[in-house]
Scaffold this active site. Sequence first.
Site, PDB file in Angstrom:
ATOM      1  N   SER A 188      38.663 107.403  50.037  1.00  0.00           N
ATOM      2  CA  SER A 188      38.877 108.648  50.782  1.00  0.00           C
ATOM      3  C   SER A 188      37.559 109.091  51.395  1.00  0.00           C
ATOM      4  CB  SER A 188      39.379 109.757  49.851  1.00  0.00           C
ATOM      5  OG  SER A 188      40.627 109.419  49.318  1.00  0.00           O
ATOM      6  N   HIS A 245      44.065 106.727  53.850  1.00  0.00           N
ATOM      7  CA  HIS A 245      43.805 105.323  53.530  1.00  0.00           C
ATOM      8  C   HIS A 245      44.611 104.440  54.480  1.00  0.00           C
ATOM      9  CE1 HIS A 245      41.904 105.649  49.338  1.00  0.00           C
ATOM     10  NE2 HIS A 245      41.974 106.865  49.821  1.00  0.00           N
ATOM     11  N   HIS A 260      45.613 104.110  43.326  1.00  0.00           N
ATOM     12  CA  HIS A 260      45.120 105.019  42.289  1.00  0.00           C
ATOM     13  C   HIS A 260      46.149 105.136  41.163  1.00  0.00           C
ATOM     14  CE1 HIS A 260      43.315 106.322  46.126  1.00  0.00           C
ATOM     15  NE2 HIS A 260      42.270 106.694  45.416  1.00  0.00           N
ATOM     16  N   TYR A 286      47.023 107.908  40.031  1.00  0.00           N
ATOM     17  CA  TYR A 286      47.869 109.078  40.336  1.00  0.00           C
ATOM     18  C   TYR A 286      49.025 108.762  41.273  1.00  0.00           C
ATOM     19  CZ  TYR A 286      45.052 109.692  44.655  1.00  0.00           C
ATOM     20  OH  TYR A 286      44.421 109.508  45.856  1.00  0.00           O
ATOM     21  N   GLU A 287      48.993 107.566  41.870  1.00  0.00           N
ATOM     22  CA  GLU A 287      50.147 107.147  42.679  1.00  0.00           C
ATOM     23  C   GLU A 287      51.243 106.542  41.799  1.00  0.00           C
ATOM     24  OE1 GLU A 287      48.600 105.456  46.763  1.00  0.00           O
ATOM     25  OE2 GLU A 287      47.067 105.150  45.222  1.00  0.00           O
ATOM     26  N   ALA A 294      35.285 109.475  47.365  1.00  0.00           N
ATOM     27  CA  ALA A 294      34.973 110.887  47.570  1.00  0.00           C
ATOM     28  C   ALA A 294      34.914 111.527  46.194  1.00  0.00           C
ATOM     29  CB  ALA A 294      36.064 111.550  48.399  1.00  0.00           C
ATOM     30  N   MET A 348      38.787 110.495  41.158  1.00  0.00           N
ATOM     31  CA  MET A 348      40.050 109.958  40.626  1.00  0.00           C
ATOM     32  C   MET A 348      40.185 108.449  40.850  1.00  0.00           C
ATOM     33  SD  MET A 348      42.539 112.922  42.134  1.00  0.00           S
ATOM     34  CE  MET A 348      41.998 114.642  42.180  1.00  0.00           C
ATOM     35  N   SER A 349      39.061 107.768  40.949  1.00  0.00           N
ATOM     36  CA  SER A 349      39.154 106.324  41.242  1.00  0.00           C
ATOM     37  C   SER A 349      37.982 105.588  40.624  1.00  0.00           C
ATOM     38  CB  SER A 349      39.161 106.100  42.764  1.00  0.00           C
ATOM     39  OG  SER A 349      37.924 106.468  43.328  1.00  0.00           O
ATOM     40  N   ASN A 402      33.048 118.053  48.179  1.00  0.00           N
ATOM     41  CA  ASN A 402      33.219 119.460  47.794  1.00  0.00           C
ATOM     42  C   ASN A 402      32.446 119.681  46.505  1.00  0.00           C
ATOM     43  OD1 ASN A 402      35.908 117.800  47.041  1.00  0.00           O
ATOM     44  ND2 ASN A 402      35.221 119.066  45.338  1.00  0.00           N
ATOM     45  N   HIS A 404      42.452 118.282  49.758  1.00  0.00           N
ATOM     46  CA  HIS A 404      42.204 116.937  50.273  1.00  0.00           C
ATOM     47  C   HIS A 404      41.769 117.000  51.740  1.00  0.00           C
ATOM     48  CE1 HIS A 404      42.252 112.612  49.961  1.00  0.00           C
ATOM     49  NE2 HIS A 404      43.067 112.482  50.992  1.00  0.00           N
TER      50      HIS A 404
HETATM   51 CL1  6GU Z   1      36.491 118.203  42.580  1.00  0.00          CL
HETATM   52  N1  6GU Z   1      37.771 116.244  41.483  1.00  0.00           N
HETATM   53  C1  6GU Z   1      38.338 115.046  41.477  1.00  0.00           C
HETATM   54  N2  6GU Z   1      38.944 114.635  40.356  1.00  0.00           N
HETATM   55  N3  6GU Z   1      38.346 114.212  42.526  1.00  0.00           N
HETATM   56  C2  6GU Z   1      37.741 114.634  43.642  1.00  0.00           C
HETATM   57  C3  6GU Z   1      37.133 115.866  43.730  1.00  0.00           C
HETATM   58  C4  6GU Z   1      37.171 116.667  42.587  1.00  0.00           C
HETATM   59  N4  6GU Z   1      36.626 115.996  44.964  1.00  0.00           N
HETATM   60  C5  6GU Z   1      36.911 114.882  45.633  1.00  0.00           C
HETATM   61  N5  6GU Z   1      37.586 114.037  44.836  1.00  0.00           N
END
Ligand code: 6GU
Length: 259
Positions: A27, A59, A81, A83-84, A111, A198-199, A222, A234
């Site tokens: 991402s 993606h 991922h 989460y998918e 990201a 998350m990856s 962020n 996102h």
């Molecule tokens: Cl703040 N948390 C997670 N788990 N994944 C992210 C994120 C935050 N920012 C981009 N990807």
Amino acid sequence: MLAEQAAAAIAERTGVARHRIAVVLGSGWQEAAAEIGNPVATVPMAELPGFDTPTAQGHLGTVHSVPVDDSPVLLMMGRQHLYEGHEPAQVVHGVRTAVAAGADTVVLTNAAGGIRPGLRVGEPVLIGDHINLTGRTPLTGATFVDLVDAWDPELRALAREVDPALTEGVYAGLTGPQYETPAEIRMLGVMGADLVGMSTVLEAIACRALGARVLGISLVTNLAAGVTGAHLSHAEVLAEGHAAAPRLGKLLRGVLERI
Ligand code: 6GU
């Protein structure tokens, strides 16, 4: 094995027998691909054995063969991922395919939320170590894989040659898809995490088990929950990727030229 079948399909579809380096663009990183070079071939992941089309927004779900200084680089435009709804084996199928396709070096990008004070949105950060908080592993059986220096020190040094401003951080990998609560971010900070996402962690483990060297770069898209009080989305991940694309692309190109 499925990864070998997918690697054979990549060789056939790209006309390139071996790709020595692979880059997984996550991402926020898709646009950086244009800076790396022009693909000689593009294959939709969905047409390769064992791959699903990634559902994460942004993606592309394609695999590109890009020559960098005459050396063929495999670019994976997106990943799977947890989460998918995927199992770890599915999440690491891309990197196992890359290694089967000849890659002894894998660059993982993502990201991430910035936890450590001082990290700035739009900043790429080298992954120096990770904390696997997914509760999962791609490995089965009694394979005791050493993860000391899992994130290759020589590759990190090489990346700092390209961009001396790069700092390093510890990446905490969670399953998502929900972002963390402010309390969870405080906990992660106490645990020693600088970045959260998350990856990536399962892919790094799979690569090390296969003996491939790993370099990781997170784009801080962020500041993690509670760091500023702002809400997370996102959309900002994609927007920051867009803004940072030229810098990220030049960084990747410089790294690939030196490997
Ligand atoms: Cl703040 N948390 C997670 N788990 N994944 C992210 C994120 C935050 N920012 C981009 N990807």
